[in-house]
Enzyme design. Structure first.
Site, PDB file in Angstrom:
ATOM      1  N   PRO A 274       0.703  -1.209  -0.004  1.00 42.45           N
ATOM      2  CA  PRO A 274       0.089  -0.087   0.076  1.00 42.45           C
ATOM      3  C   PRO A 274       0.962   1.345  -0.032  1.00 42.45           C
ATOM      4  O   PRO A 274       2.012   1.383   0.518  1.00 42.45           O
ATOM      5  CB  PRO A 274      -0.925  -0.132   1.331  1.00 42.45           C
ATOM      6  CG  PRO A 274      -0.061  -1.151   2.024  1.00 42.45           C
ATOM      7  CD  PRO A 274       0.647  -2.081   0.988  1.00 42.45           C
TER       8      PRO A 274
ATOM      9  N   GLY B 133       7.246   2.386   2.977  1.00 44.20           N
ATOM     10  CA  GLY B 133       8.189   2.881   2.271  1.00 44.20           C
ATOM     11  C   GLY B 133       8.220   2.471   0.612  1.00 44.20           C
ATOM     12  O   GLY B 133       8.985   2.209  -0.177  1.00 44.20           O
TER      13      GLY B 133
ATOM     14  N   ALA C 222      10.609   2.343  -2.508  1.00 39.86           N
ATOM     15  CA  ALA C 222      10.756   0.763  -3.393  1.00 39.86           C
ATOM     16  C   ALA C 222      10.519   1.093  -4.779  1.00 39.86           C
ATOM     17  O   ALA C 222      11.158   0.461  -5.700  1.00 39.86           O
ATOM     18  CB  ALA C 222       9.590  -0.057  -2.804  1.00 39.86           C
TER      19      ALA C 222
ATOM     20  N   ASP D  25      14.660   4.602   3.855  1.00 38.25           N
ATOM     21  CA  ASP D  25      13.665   4.219   3.162  1.00 38.25           C
ATOM     22  C   ASP D  25      14.433   3.626   1.952  1.00 38.25           C
ATOM     23  O   ASP D  25      14.236   2.317   1.623  1.00 38.25           O
ATOM     24  CB  ASP D  25      12.243   4.778   2.880  1.00 38.25           C
ATOM     25  CG  ASP D  25      11.347   5.021   3.942  1.00 38.25           C
ATOM     26  OD1 ASP D  25      11.831   4.432   5.060  1.00 38.25           O
ATOM     27  OD2 ASP D  25      10.465   5.408   3.680  1.00 38.25           O
TER      28      ASP D  25
HETATM   29  O1  PMV Z   1       6.444   6.589   6.073  1.00 37.90           O
HETATM   30  P1  PMV Z   1       7.563   6.161   5.546  1.00 37.90           P
HETATM   31  O2  PMV Z   1       7.395   4.761   4.944  1.00 37.90           O
HETATM   32  O3  PMV Z   1       8.029   7.061   4.319  1.00 37.90           O
HETATM   33  O4  PMV Z   1       8.764   5.918   6.564  1.00 37.90           O
HETATM   34  C1  PMV Z   1       9.311   7.259   6.999  1.00 37.90           C
HETATM   35  C2  PMV Z   1      10.392   7.132   8.031  1.00 37.90           C
HETATM   36  C3  PMV Z   1      10.612   8.505   8.825  1.00 37.90           C
HETATM   37  O5  PMV Z   1      11.740   8.344   9.795  1.00 37.90           O
HETATM   38  C4  PMV Z   1       9.279   8.973   9.531  1.00 37.90           C
HETATM   39  C5  PMV Z   1      10.938   9.477   7.750  1.00 37.90           C
HETATM   40  C6  PMV Z   1      12.488   9.505   7.234  1.00 37.90           C
HETATM   41  O6  PMV Z   1      12.775   9.926   6.229  1.00 37.90           O
HETATM   42  O7  PMV Z   1      13.138   8.719   7.995  1.00 37.90           O
END
Ligand code: PMV
Length: 301
Positions: free
Chosen positions: A89, A95, A99, A140
């Site tokens: 999703p 991430g 990806a 990510d």
């Molecule tokens: O929401 P996602 O899957 O993009 O994860 C972000 C992780 C954070 O620590 C909130 C932001 C980052 O850039 O590390």
């Protein structure tokens, strides 16, 4: 076929943006992509039914990101169509944009015969990730390219973590749309207003990450679960959780999970619960009952 891993942050999201470490783990689901020569440059994404041309000035971020990716390959290359298939999703803390970026670059590398290490590809895809997230930590895109379980700290080499035994996660999607960018901005605002208090929260999370690494290396999953619960409480104190995410975490704990927390940007999106294989089904239905969707992944094998 090129692949970019989805990931979950086991411990340390948000504080990782501000220089603290995070523990992350790639999941088997992610994005596949393939690039073929064509008459014009185009990025097609299924099952989203999205088709964009590269344009550095477009309002649509995918067009800008695709332009950034193609710029790496110079102007004398033939046009390409990149077909990507997304298996996680989007906008939910797994991430997805990273990806996708890694899969697109890997497909272009394959098509244009560019050889580079997963780490180098992860670094190259940070420019893609910036289009979506403003100030990404880099965790990510690194995990999307490299895979495995690892300790990540901005500006430092990725440290692979040797887990003593594989572990099972239930991932629950709250169905609440989430914007990592606005959550990261909100935490940055809180840090500006109360640098000491928020700095102490980040330091506490960093301690959980270091202990979490030791727990995974020792195969102490019950101990790791407690660290997840503590991390969730600290993230909630930064107003990153929602009622639904918290009821999903509670349901997971009551159904026998070792621990549970939101994962990724928060404000909606996904939560994770660490379970024994024998309790996975029970936790899965408890989590799915409170959210929109849930699935099980094996990690650390
Ligand atoms: O929401 P996602 O899957 O993009 O994860 C972000 C992780 C954070 O620590 C909130 C932001 C980052 O850039 O590390």
């Amino acid at each position: 076929m090129a692949f970019g891993h989805g990931k979950v942050i086991l411990l340390g999201e948000h504080s990782v943006v501000h220089g603290r470490p995070a523990l992350a783990c790639a999941i088997g689901r992610g994005v596949r992509a393939d690039a073929r020569l064509a008459n014009e440059d185009r990025l097609e994404i299924s099952p989203w039914n999205v088709s964009v041309v590269p344009d550095p000035d477009a309002a649509e971020p995918l067009s800008r990101a695709f332009a950034v990716a193609l710029a790496e390959y110079g102007t004398s290359r033939p046009p390409v169509i990149v077909e990507a298939e997304v298996g996680i999703p989007g906008g939910s803390g797994l991430g997805c944009s990273a990806a996708l970026g890694v899969a697109v670059l890997a497909a272009l590398d394959e098509r244009f015969g560019r050889n580079r290490s997963p780490v180098a590809r992860g670094e190259a895809s940070l420019a893609w990730e910036r289009v979506f997230h403003g100030n990404p930590s880099g965790v990510d895109n690194t995990m999307a390219a490299v895979g495995g379980v690892a300790l990540y700290r901005k500006g430092a080499p990725l440290e692979a973590v040797q887990v003593a035994r594989p572990f099972t996660l239930v991932i629950g999607d709250s169905g609440e749309p989430a914007s990592t960018k606005s959550m990261v901005e909100s935490v940055a605002r809180q840090l500006r207003h109360a640098p000491e208090k928020v700095g102490r929260i980040f330091d506490a999370i960093a301690a959980l990450v270091q202990n979490g690494r030791l727990a995974l290396e020792a195969g102490d999953l019950a101990g790791f679960g407690k660290l997840m619960d503590l991390n969730d409480a600290l993230l909630s104190s930064l107003m990153l959780s929602t009622e639904r995410l918290e009821s999903m975490c509670r349901a997971a704990r009551e159904a026998g999970a070792h621990g549970a927390k939101l994962t990724g940007g928060g404000g909606g999106g996904c939560m994770i619960a660490l379970v024994e294989p024998s309790t996975a089904d029970r936790v899965l239905s408890a989590v799915a009952g409170e959210g929109r969707d849930a699935f099980v992944v094996e990690a650390g094998a």
